[in-house]
Design a protein around this motif. Sequence first.
Motif, mmCIF file in Angstrom:
data_model
loop_
_atom_site.group_PDB
_atom_site.id
_atom_site.type_symbol
_atom_site.label_atom_id
_atom_site.label_comp_id
_atom_site.label_asym_id
_atom_site.label_seq_id
_atom_site.Cartn_x
_atom_site.Cartn_y
_atom_site.Cartn_z
ATOM 1 N N VAL A 167 0.847 -1.189 0.000
ATOM 2 C CA VAL A 167 0.000 0.000 0.000
ATOM 3 C C VAL A 167 0.884 1.241 0.000
ATOM 4 C CG1 VAL A 167 -1.770 1.301 1.246
ATOM 5 C CG2 VAL A 167 -1.825 -1.206 1.247
ATOM 6 N N MET A 168 0.613 2.147 -0.939
ATOM 7 C CA MET A 168 1.331 3.415 -0.993
ATOM 8 C C MET A 168 0.372 4.573 -0.735
ATOM 9 S SD MET A 168 4.039 3.017 -4.164
ATOM 10 C CE MET A 168 4.730 4.653 -3.778
ATOM 11 N N ARG A 169 0.886 5.598 -0.086
ATOM 12 C CA ARG A 169 0.098 6.807 0.139
ATOM 13 C C ARG A 169 1.042 8.006 0.148
ATOM 14 N NH1 ARG A 169 -2.194 5.615 4.666
ATOM 15 N NH2 ARG A 169 -1.075 7.000 6.104
ATOM 16 N N ALA A 170 0.705 9.020 -0.650
ATOM 17 C CA ALA A 170 1.483 10.265 -0.718
ATOM 18 C C ALA A 170 2.965 10.009 -0.974
ATOM 19 C CB ALA A 170 1.299 11.077 0.556
ATOM 20 N N GLY A 171 3.249 9.051 -1.865
ATOM 21 C CA GLY A 171 4.619 8.787 -2.256
ATOM 22 C C GLY A 171 5.397 7.883 -1.339
ATOM 23 N N LYS A 172 4.798 7.447 -0.238
ATOM 24 C CA LYS A 172 5.490 6.594 0.727
ATOM 25 C C LYS A 172 4.889 5.192 0.743
ATOM 26 C CE LYS A 172 6.568 10.414 3.921
ATOM 27 N NZ LYS A 172 8.034 10.326 3.883
ATOM 28 N N LEU A 173 5.706 4.220 1.083
ATOM 29 C CA LEU A 173 5.222 2.851 1.262
ATOM 30 C C LEU A 173 4.662 2.721 2.668
ATOM 31 C CD1 LEU A 173 5.018 -0.050 0.113
ATOM 32 C CD2 LEU A 173 7.257 -0.488 1.148
ATOM 33 N N ILE A 174 3.387 2.392 2.770
ATOM 34 C CA ILE A 174 2.719 2.292 4.073
ATOM 35 C C ILE A 174 2.861 0.891 4.656
ATOM 36 C CG2 ILE A 174 0.519 2.551 5.291
ATOM 37 C CD1 ILE A 174 1.751 5.156 4.144
ATOM 38 N N SER A 175 2.693 -0.130 3.812
ATOM 39 C CA SER A 175 2.794 -1.505 4.313
ATOM 40 C C SER A 175 2.975 -2.476 3.163
ATOM 41 C CB SER A 175 1.532 -1.885 5.099
ATOM 42 O OG SER A 175 0.398 -1.939 4.234
ATOM 43 N N THR A 176 3.553 -3.635 3.466
ATOM 44 C CA THR A 176 3.607 -4.770 2.545
ATOM 45 C C THR A 176 3.272 -6.015 3.355
ATOM 46 O OG1 THR A 176 5.284 -3.777 1.100
ATOM 47 C CG2 THR A 176 5.038 -6.172 1.022
ATOM 48 N N LYS A 177 2.238 -6.760 2.914
ATOM 49 C CA LYS A 177 1.807 -7.939 3.666
ATOM 50 C C LYS A 177 1.395 -9.060 2.710
ATOM 51 C CE LYS A 177 -0.008 -5.684 7.846
ATOM 52 N NZ LYS A 177 -1.189 -5.547 8.727
ATOM 53 N N PRO A 178 1.577 -10.320 3.139
ATOM 54 C CA PRO A 178 0.960 -11.430 2.402
ATOM 55 C C PRO A 178 -0.553 -11.246 2.410
ATOM 56 C CG PRO A 178 2.575 -12.235 3.982
ATOM 57 C CD PRO A 178 2.362 -10.789 4.296
ATOM 58 N N ILE A 179 -1.214 -11.651 1.349
ATOM 59 C CA ILE A 179 -2.648 -11.405 1.240
ATOM 60 C C ILE A 179 -3.429 -12.115 2.342
ATOM 61 C CG2 ILE A 179 -3.373 -13.307 -0.265
ATOM 62 C CD1 ILE A 179 -4.191 -9.582 -0.746
ATOM 63 N N GLY A 180 -2.888 -13.227 2.840
ATOM 64 C CA GLY A 180 -3.583 -13.954 3.905
ATOM 65 C C GLY A 180 -3.497 -13.288 5.263
ATOM 66 N N GLU A 181 -2.662 -12.248 5.386
ATOM 67 C CA GLU A 181 -2.488 -11.578 6.671
ATOM 68 C C GLU A 181 -3.118 -10.185 6.698
ATOM 69 O OE1 GLU A 181 1.629 -11.562 7.714
ATOM 70 O OE2 GLU A 181 1.863 -13.747 7.406
ATOM 71 N N THR A 182 -3.976 -9.901 5.724
ATOM 72 C CA THR A 182 -4.639 -8.606 5.704
ATOM 73 C C THR A 182 -6.076 -8.793 5.244
ATOM 74 O OG1 THR A 182 -4.467 -6.314 4.920
ATOM 75 C CG2 THR A 182 -3.928 -8.060 3.341
ATOM 76 N N SER A 183 -6.797 -7.715 5.078
ATOM 77 C CA SER A 183 -8.194 -7.771 4.638
ATOM 78 C C SER A 183 -8.466 -6.604 3.704
ATOM 79 C CB SER A 183 -9.143 -7.683 5.841
ATOM 80 O OG SER A 183 -9.041 -6.396 6.456
ATOM 81 N N LYS A 184 -9.573 -6.698 2.987
ATOM 82 C CA LYS A 184 -9.958 -5.624 2.082
ATOM 83 C C LYS A 184 -10.142 -4.312 2.843
ATOM 84 C CE LYS A 184 -13.673 -4.398 -1.149
ATOM 85 N NZ LYS A 184 -14.932 -4.867 -1.776
ATOM 86 N N ALA A 185 -10.775 -4.379 4.007
ATOM 87 C CA ALA A 185 -11.013 -3.168 4.799
ATOM 88 C C ALA A 185 -9.704 -2.554 5.282
ATOM 89 C CB ALA A 185 -11.920 -3.482 5.979
ATOM 90 N N GLU A 186 -8.764 -3.402 5.709
ATOM 91 C CA GLU A 186 -7.485 -2.886 6.186
ATOM 92 C C GLU A 186 -6.701 -2.225 5.044
ATOM 93 O OE1 GLU A 186 -3.474 -4.354 8.614
ATOM 94 O OE2 GLU A 186 -4.734 -5.830 7.610
ATOM 95 N N ILE A 187 -6.731 -2.843 3.876
ATOM 96 C CA ILE A 187 -6.055 -2.257 2.718
ATOM 97 C C ILE A 187 -6.679 -0.913 2.376
ATOM 98 C CG2 ILE A 187 -5.565 -2.537 0.258
ATOM 99 C CD1 ILE A 187 -5.629 -5.596 0.761
ATOM 100 N N ALA A 188 -8.008 -0.850 2.376
ATOM 101 C CA ALA A 188 -8.704 0.393 2.051
ATOM 102 C C ALA A 188 -8.367 1.499 3.042
ATOM 103 C CB ALA A 188 -10.213 0.149 2.019
#
Length: 504
Positions: A211-232
């Motif tokens: 996930v990127m926001r305002a030019g910065k990397l916010i997070s990188t996670k395996p898909i099984g360790e996150t959710s659609k809501a968390e990504i949003a």
Amino acid sequence: MQVDLSGVTVRFGTLTAVDNVSLHFSPGEIHAVVGENGAGKSTVMNVLFGLIKPAVGTIAIDGAEMQWRNPQDAIARGLGMVHQHFMLQDSMSVLENIVLCSEPVSNLGFVKFNTARARLREIAETYGIGVNPEKRIADLSVTERQIVEILKVLYRDAALLILDEPTAVLTPQEAASLFQILRNFRASGKSIALITHKLDEVMEIADRVSVMRAGKLISTKPIGETSKAEIARGIIGGELPASLTRATQAVGEVVLAVDGLQARGVGKTVGPVSFDVRRGEIVGIAGISGNGQTQIIEALVGLRATTGGQASLLGHTLRGLDVGARRALGMSYIPADRQRVGLALEAKVSENAAIGREGTKAFRNWLFIKRAAMTSFARELIESYHIKVAGPNARTSSMSGGNKQKLIVGRELSRGTPLIIAENPTWGVDIGAIDFIHRELIRMRDAGHAILLVSTELDEVLALSDRILVLYENQIAGEFAAADADRLAIGELMTSRSKVVQVA
């Protein structure tokens, strides 16, 4: 092949577009990169592909640091990129486009097309891709063009495929076919970098998500360790917008009346189609791409000649009127192709914002254009529609795809015309902007404007429309009132005319 981007920073003048971003792409993996428009996703991928030189940072392949002089260096080391806006020559065949700049040549200097054709057939069979190599690009559907772009990359033996919004204008069925190709690509041990705004697709096909926001990397996670809501939440930097609601209201007079309209399509006639759009309603058109939507809309806005039937706007016939005259009569248009139809890319943002208004008293004093008024208006649009750009005097070509889209939407909706024709209005924009544009369309509808919506996103059609028309094989196969709209029934009509539905 392991590909690593480490500590990448990109600056455009005083603007830091990407700030110390590190991303890693492993063999046999689909790695999604998501974020708002202007978050830096495409810029990072352009660094990876050699289109942009970073101020700081390194690229490494299997641990060895690389220095790209241009994209050809990246291609030579096994990288391939499919851009959001296709890079194809319409007048050339599929085969000619695929081998362009990589032609097998005989000792006498002639292109060995039979050799290229055989290699292309082998690639198509390996990855389960089918396309006629002799067809002209101009005669292909959007999906087929997407496949040609992917075949171009595979023909060059890419081990890492970079895809920028690959399903932006594909229907769910077309996206499903593309995903199977990508799964085959992954199964062969290759890597995919997937830039997308569609979180459902991320959850369906990705192995990891950054996930990127305002030019910065916010997070990188395996898909099984996150959710659609968390990504949003990571994308927008806060809580998600409230659910969209559309109140039922009485509709007014007919604004757009279409009676037996016909237009020339690819190899066949589109239509006849008949329908109307009234004040205070959104009429959505659903259908798999290539079933006549584009030709119908182009005929209505004056970009394509009709071969039969007629259409009228507020009782005035549109026959014989050019695009400008139809807009002056009370029509606004958000086109599907923002690059070629919606914007003059080398013009300033202020000049694009004023398109359709440049002859009015607000923007012209006799022979002279009021530059200050254009700049002021563009600044208002930038603020109202949260457009990320250096300013009104910036070149439109410098903007990300999603921000270009917001500029067009803002320009057209702010005209306040009785009729708004919107083709894929949220193409390539982030979740926050999608919500904003949807609410703006609902606001216009509630204020009494008539809206004709064409979208390859069935969810968008269902969420916004008061009535839904379904196109199949260049004709209207059925009509649904919003209260009776059923996804399965609409899907059936989109793929078969075995049953015609008319719901008042």
